[in-house]
Design a protein around this motif. Structure first.
Motif, PDB file in Angstrom:
ATOM      1  N   GLU A  50       0.870  -1.148   0.011  1.00  0.00           N
ATOM      2  CA  GLU A  50       0.051   0.019   0.070  1.00  0.00           C
ATOM      3  C   GLU A  50       1.017   0.979   0.133  1.00  0.00           C
ATOM      4  O   GLU A  50       0.580   2.204  -0.512  1.00  0.00           O
ATOM      5  CB  GLU A  50      -0.752  -0.187   1.262  1.00  0.00           C
ATOM      6  CG  GLU A  50      -1.955   0.926   1.395  1.00  0.00           C
ATOM      7  CD  GLU A  50      -2.892   0.775   2.463  1.00  0.00           C
ATOM      8  OE1 GLU A  50      -2.546   1.557   3.657  1.00  0.00           O
ATOM      9  OE2 GLU A  50      -3.654  -0.093   2.526  1.00  0.00           O
ATOM     10  N   ILE A  51       1.967   1.266   0.832  1.00  0.00           N
ATOM     11  CA  ILE A  51       2.852   2.465   0.910  1.00  0.00           C
ATOM     12  C   ILE A  51       3.519   2.632  -0.578  1.00  0.00           C
ATOM     13  O   ILE A  51       3.491   3.755  -0.781  1.00  0.00           O
ATOM     14  CB  ILE A  51       3.739   2.033   1.928  1.00  0.00           C
ATOM     15  CG1 ILE A  51       2.980   2.223   3.511  1.00  0.00           C
ATOM     16  CG2 ILE A  51       4.967   3.230   2.002  1.00  0.00           C
ATOM     17  CD1 ILE A  51       3.936   2.038   4.609  1.00  0.00           C
ATOM     18  N   THR A  52       4.019   1.436  -1.022  1.00  0.00           N
ATOM     19  CA  THR A  52       4.675   1.643  -2.312  1.00  0.00           C
ATOM     20  C   THR A  52       3.848   2.198  -3.492  1.00  0.00           C
ATOM     21  O   THR A  52       4.054   3.037  -4.162  1.00  0.00           O
ATOM     22  CB  THR A  52       5.177   0.304  -2.634  1.00  0.00           C
ATOM     23  OG1 THR A  52       6.199  -0.328  -1.821  1.00  0.00           O
ATOM     24  CG2 THR A  52       5.901   0.350  -4.071  1.00  0.00           C
ATOM     25  N   GLU A  53       2.545   1.572  -3.547  1.00  0.00           N
ATOM     26  CA  GLU A  53       1.549   2.382  -4.457  1.00  0.00           C
ATOM     27  C   GLU A  53       1.220   3.775  -4.322  1.00  0.00           C
ATOM     28  O   GLU A  53       1.448   4.515  -5.183  1.00  0.00           O
ATOM     29  CB  GLU A  53       0.384   1.482  -4.359  1.00  0.00           C
ATOM     30  CG  GLU A  53       0.451   0.156  -4.895  1.00  0.00           C
ATOM     31  CD  GLU A  53      -0.969  -0.711  -4.508  1.00  0.00           C
ATOM     32  OE1 GLU A  53      -1.817  -0.408  -3.995  1.00  0.00           O
ATOM     33  OE2 GLU A  53      -0.856  -1.978  -4.798  1.00  0.00           O
ATOM     34  N   LYS A  54       1.021   4.135  -2.950  1.00  0.00           N
ATOM     35  CA  LYS A  54       0.865   5.460  -2.705  1.00  0.00           C
ATOM     36  C   LYS A  54       2.163   6.479  -3.202  1.00  0.00           C
ATOM     37  O   LYS A  54       1.846   7.729  -3.555  1.00  0.00           O
ATOM     38  CB  LYS A  54       0.663   5.723  -1.387  1.00  0.00           C
ATOM     39  CG  LYS A  54       0.078   6.995  -0.981  1.00  0.00           C
ATOM     40  CD  LYS A  54      -0.475   7.126   0.455  1.00  0.00           C
ATOM     41  CE  LYS A  54      -1.191   8.629   0.564  1.00  0.00           C
ATOM     42  NZ  LYS A  54      -2.172   8.460   1.852  1.00  0.00           N
ATOM     43  N   LYS A  55       3.266   5.890  -2.557  1.00  0.00           N
ATOM     44  CA  LYS A  55       4.382   6.669  -3.073  1.00  0.00           C
ATOM     45  C   LYS A  55       4.687   6.952  -4.556  1.00  0.00           C
ATOM     46  O   LYS A  55       5.101   7.846  -5.017  1.00  0.00           O
ATOM     47  CB  LYS A  55       5.509   5.888  -2.469  1.00  0.00           C
ATOM     48  CG  LYS A  55       6.827   6.792  -2.424  1.00  0.00           C
ATOM     49  CD  LYS A  55       8.032   6.144  -1.593  1.00  0.00           C
ATOM     50  CE  LYS A  55       8.734   4.875  -2.757  1.00  0.00           C
ATOM     51  NZ  LYS A  55       9.911   4.411  -2.022  1.00  0.00           N
ATOM     52  N   ASN A  56       4.505   5.699  -5.314  1.00  0.00           N
ATOM     53  CA  ASN A  56       4.637   5.723  -6.930  1.00  0.00           C
ATOM     54  C   ASN A  56       3.579   6.359  -7.600  1.00  0.00           C
ATOM     55  O   ASN A  56       3.642   6.914  -8.717  1.00  0.00           O
ATOM     56  CB  ASN A  56       4.807   4.358  -7.347  1.00  0.00           C
ATOM     57  CG  ASN A  56       6.079   3.642  -6.776  1.00  0.00           C
ATOM     58  OD1 ASN A  56       7.072   4.410  -6.679  1.00  0.00           O
ATOM     59  ND2 ASN A  56       6.018   2.376  -6.863  1.00  0.00           N
ATOM     60  N   ALA A  57       2.456   6.785  -6.914  1.00  0.00           N
ATOM     61  CA  ALA A  57       1.606   7.500  -7.591  1.00  0.00           C
ATOM     62  C   ALA A  57       1.582   8.938  -7.456  1.00  0.00           C
ATOM     63  O   ALA A  57       0.846   9.651  -8.160  1.00  0.00           O
ATOM     64  CB  ALA A  57       0.024   7.156  -6.532  1.00  0.00           C
ATOM     65  N   LYS A  58       2.383   9.414  -6.763  1.00  0.00           N
ATOM     66  CA  LYS A  58       3.188  10.990  -6.725  1.00  0.00           C
ATOM     67  C   LYS A  58       3.355  11.257  -8.193  1.00  0.00           C
ATOM     68  O   LYS A  58       4.115  10.889  -8.916  1.00  0.00           O
ATOM     69  CB  LYS A  58       3.759  11.230  -5.826  1.00  0.00           C
ATOM     70  CG  LYS A  58       3.228  10.971  -4.416  1.00  0.00           C
ATOM     71  CD  LYS A  58       3.944  11.578  -3.429  1.00  0.00           C
ATOM     72  CE  LYS A  58       3.569  11.452  -1.917  1.00  0.00           C
ATOM     73  NZ  LYS A  58       4.336  12.065  -0.879  1.00  0.00           N
TER      74      LYS A  58
END
Length: 58
Positions: A50-58
C-alpha cells in the motif's frame, strides 16, 4: 492507517500468549503466537504494498 491499527491490536492481543509460552512453557500459547505472527507478516506485507503504491502514485 487502518491496517497499521490492526497490527498494533494484533500485537497487543498476543502479548498474554507470548508470556504464557516463554514464562510457563505453554505449548498451545506458542501455537497461537505463531499463527498471530503469520497474520502479522501478511498485514505487514499488505502495508508495504500500500505504501509503495501510494508513493509511486505521486
Amino acid at each position: 492507517m487502518e491496517k497499521f491499527q490492526k497490527v498494533k491490536q494484533l500485537i497487543s492481543d498476543i502479548e498474554t500468549d507470548a508470556g504464557k509460552f516463554y514464562n510457563s512453557n505453554n505449548g498451545a500459547a506458542g501455537t497461537r503466537v505463531r499463527k498471530a505472527m503469520q497474520d502479522l507478516k501478511v498485514l505487514a506485507s499488505d502495508i508495504r504494498k500500500e505504501i509503495t503504491e501510494k508513493k509511486n502514485a505521486k
